[in-house]
Design a protein around this motif. Structure first.
Motif: not given
Length: 146
Positions: A75, A78-79, A81-82, A84, A87, A91, A143-144, A146
């Protein structure tokens, strides 16, 4: 372990008392030696069994922590890469949880049979905290997911 020792000691004592018609001290001494050997063997078997159980429990718990850590790592990646701001905040929060898990994993790996109960108690508390933090994280950052 004390219970087994007492049982073995009682058995050795009874073995020595069972043959009271033989009054020679050699015979009593031999029976006492046999009884003491039985006690030693029983204690060694108990220690081996307890040691194996401890190692099994320690390895099982370490594996569980490592699996949880792998979930967090996935996770976190993944965060990353986001990118924002939200995120990034999430993270950092997960990295803190992961650091706590790493510390507890080291406690597990360094634990001994004598410290196991205290270590396990600390791990149980940390795992509950991690679970609670994970649930809160998922609520805060729906929202993170999906």
């Amino acid at each position: 372990m004390q219970k087994y020792f007492l049982i073995l000691a009682a058995a050795a004592f009874m073995a020595c008392q069972g043959n009271r018609t033989d009054n020679t001290s050699d015979s009593a001494s031999e029976k006492m030696q046999e009884g003491m050997e039985d006690i030693r063997e029983g204690a060694e078997m108990e220690a081996d069994t307890a040691g194996a159980y401890f190692r099994e429990q320690r390895d099982k718990l370490a594996k569980s922590i490592e699996e949880r850590r792998a979930e967090l790592d996935a996770k976190i990646e993944e965060l990353k890469k986001d990118g924002s701001a939200k995120s990034e905040k999430a993270r950092k929060r997960l990295e803190k949880v992961r650091d706590d898990l790493d510390a507890k994993l080291q406690d597990v790996k360094n634990s001994t049979a004598e410290t196991w109960d205290d270590t396990k108690k600390g791990i149980d508390e940390t795992m509950k905290k991690v679970d609670d933090e994970w649930q809160e994280f998922k609520r805060d950052f729906k929202e993170l997911f999906r």
